[in-house]
Design a protein around this motif. Structure first.
Motif, PDB file in Angstrom:
ATOM      1  N   PRO A  18      13.186 -15.449  -7.539  1.00 60.67           N
ATOM      2  CA  PRO A  18      14.335 -16.149  -8.124  1.00 60.67           C
ATOM      3  C   PRO A  18      15.659 -15.728  -7.508  1.00 60.67           C
ATOM      4  N   ALA A  19      16.673 -16.475  -7.844  1.00 60.98           N
ATOM      5  CA  ALA A  19      18.042 -16.089  -7.502  1.00 60.98           C
ATOM      6  C   ALA A  19      18.479 -14.949  -8.416  1.00 60.98           C
ATOM      7  N   PHE A  20      19.560 -14.278  -8.027  1.00 62.40           N
ATOM      8  CA  PHE A  20      20.171 -13.254  -8.879  1.00 62.40           C
ATOM      9  C   PHE A  20      21.646 -13.608  -8.988  1.00 62.40           C
ATOM     10  N   ILE A  21      22.031 -14.166 -10.120  1.00 63.03           N
ATOM     11  CA  ILE A  21      23.381 -14.689 -10.315  1.00 63.03           C
ATOM     12  C   ILE A  21      23.975 -14.102 -11.589  1.00 63.03           C
ATOM     13  N   ALA A  22      25.196 -13.600 -11.471  1.00 61.32           N
ATOM     14  CA  ALA A  22      25.930 -13.061 -12.628  1.00 61.32           C
ATOM     15  C   ALA A  22      25.115 -12.023 -13.386  1.00 61.32           C
ATOM     16  N   GLY A  23      24.420 -11.181 -12.639  1.00 64.91           N
ATOM     17  CA  GLY A  23      23.710 -10.066 -13.235  1.00 64.91           C
ATOM     18  C   GLY A  23      22.340 -10.372 -13.785  1.00 64.91           C
ATOM     19  N   ALA A  24      21.786 -11.563 -13.518  1.00 64.50           N
ATOM     20  CA  ALA A  24      20.487 -11.925 -14.078  1.00 64.50           C
ATOM     21  C   ALA A  24      19.650 -12.668 -13.041  1.00 64.50           C
ATOM     22  N   TRP A  25      18.329 -12.408 -13.080  1.00 61.29           N
ATOM     23  CA  TRP A  25      17.388 -13.147 -12.237  1.00 61.29           C
ATOM     24  C   TRP A  25      17.088 -14.496 -12.882  1.00 61.29           C
TER      25      TRP A  25
END
Length: 501
Positions: A18-25
């Motif tokens: 997954p992506a990792f955006i704003a501190g979350a996967w």
């Protein structure tokens, strides 16, 4: 996350990256599927970043940059040192991901992960050296009575766009140096290596990298273009093709850029060289990673008096290479990134043969696996000479005069690295001075790199230098403090003036 990615590589299941955006996967965009070029099955899966996700990542990046900048260089260094150790500990699993996603032989993948460990260690050492200077303002009369100091401050938000051919180590360079400098980094991973890229990010996070220090987005050129154009981004580091590099520069506008682009590297073999050794090195480094490296051996110029001897020894070296399953530890040459890349090797070698060259080996492919190809004596305007093949093909051409062959090497629009085999120190100095390249490898081929030594090119090979020390300079800004009326240098213009006080 790291454990699940490595487990998928070991158990031959699909790696969810997954992506990792704003501190979350996570990730909500359309699916992005990677089919392994050798296995011909789905090996990893992710999602393409949506416009909303890009906007959310950018909105998060600015406050995140302020938080990361408050970390001391010592704290950054300790995290990077832990990441270096973790890379070594997970060497086999990471190498398997590279083999599955890219067809890269395990021996090449292990070497890449060894370099990841080295790169993080070098970034840690460079983080500890970040400082500034006291300026000699009192050396001029108008500066007398003042003191001026500088230090290197984080640039803020960096963007790292990484290529498929070395997705782990080049991500380590860009992300490691950016964090060492105190920045937050947006990573746009190559679509061909989502799991390998996610694994390096996960490894860093598990080593203690603050979630504010990195965001990982997947997708193609459209995602990269949105990120490049964003006002939040202060500096961009891109490695890839010349055409894409130009697109990055156009989208970026007035931002600092480090562009490491293509090459069709030349290696010169003089009459006094150890021909057997030169041929062995050219065979080994011309087809590692199936030639998918910007400094891979592509053009070999051999003095005419040793030309046929070299071809014989070189062909023997190529015959000794094992081609096949990248998960076999004995394999030297795996598959290329996709069928189109392998077909380019076949097509360009056939074009050269039609114009009079000899194809001594290869010129064929099986799926995405191109047979190691030797093209002897192509015309000087053949595509295999003037373009970047970025594949399992090496051309060999004769030359008569050393000065003339240097000039011929310089006809290329690229200028990344060159190799030179000779025992003549005068020739080495001449080549170092006259070759239009970023580096000369004397006693070896063009395909050699130490990760703590400046690396980069001239002409269409880009600009800037991609080594941690150089990149930290790109990833930081010089901030000056002027102390008016306070001087460590003394304030008097003469001893007479001092005695009057």
């Amino acid at each position: 996350m790291l454990e699940s990615l490595l487990k998928a590589g070991t158990e031959a299941t699909v790696a969810e990256a997954p992506a990792f955006i704003a501190g979350a996967w996570g990730g909500e965009g359309p699916p992005l599927i990677r089919t392994g070029p050798y296995l011909r099955r789905v090996v990893s899966r992710t999602t393409t970043a949506t416009g909303e996700e890009v906007a959310r990542a950018l909105a998060y990046a600015r406050p995140a940059a302020r938080a990361v900048a408050r970390l001391t260089p010592a704290a950054r260094a300790e995290i990077l040192e832990r990441a270096s150790r973790a890379a070594s500990e997970n060497r086999e699993g990471l190498a398997r991901l590279l083999a599955l996603e890219l067809g890269k032989p395990l021996k090449d993948g292990r070497g890449e992960i060894d370099r990841v460990a080295d790169t993080f260690a070098v970034c840690a050492a460079e983080a500890r050296q970040i400082g500034g200077e006291m300026l000699p303002v009192a050396g001029w009369a108008r500066g007398a009575g003042n003191t001026a100091l500088t230090y290197r401050a984080p640039a803020g938000v960096a963007l790292a766009i990484t290529p498929f051919n070395a997705p782990a180590n080049l991500l380590a360079h860009k992300l490691g140096a950016s964090f060492a400098a105190g920045n937050t980094t947006l990573v746009k991973a190559p679509p061909q290596a989502p799991a390998s890229s996610a694994a390096i990010v996960a490894l860093l996070l598990e080593a203690g990298l603050p979630p504010q220090a990195v965001q990982l987005l997947h997708g193609g050129g459209e995602v990269g273009a949105l990120l490049c154009a964003a006002d939040e981004v202060a500096v961009i580091s891109f490695t890839g093709s010349g055409a894409t590099g130009q697109a990055v520069a156009r989208a970026a506008g007035a931002k600092r850029l480090v562009l490491e682009l293509g090459g069709n590297a030349a290696t010169v073999v003089c009459e006094d060289a150890d021909i057997a050794q030169a041929a062995k090195e050219c065979a080994r480094t011309g087809y590692s990673n199936s030639g998918q490296s910007c400094i891979s051996v592509q053009r070999v110029y051999v003095h005419h008096s040793r030309y046929e001897d070299f071809l014989t020894a070189f062909a023997q070296g190529v015959d000794a290479l094992k081609v096949g399953d990248p998960l076999d530890a004995a394999t030297d040459v795996g598959s290329m990134v996709d069928d189109d890349a392998a077909e380019r090797v076949v097509r360009w070698s056939a074009e050269a043969a039609a114009a009079g060259a000899r194809v001594l080996r290869g010129g064929t492919r099986e799926g995405a696996t191109a047979a190691p190809t030797i093209v002897a004596g192509p015309t000087r305007d053949a595509q295999v000479v003037v373009q970047e093949i970025f594949g399992a093909l090496v051309t060999v051409l004769p030359y008569d005069d050393f000065d003339a062959v240097i000039a011929e090497c310089n006809t290329s629009r690229y200028g990344l690295q060159a190799g030179l085999f000779t025992r003549d120190m005068g020739r080495i100095i001449t080549a170092w001075r006259d070759l239009e390249t970023g580096a000369l490898i004397a006693g070896g081929t063009s395909n050699y790199r130490l990760d703590h030594v400046p690396f980069g090119g001239v002409k269409d090979s880009g600009f800037g230098r991609e080594t941690p020390r150089s990149m930290i300079e790109d990833y930081t800004v010089v901030k000056t403090l002027m102390l008016r009326g306070m001087s460590v240098w003394g304030a008097s213009a003469s001893l007479d003036e001092e005695s009057d006080r």
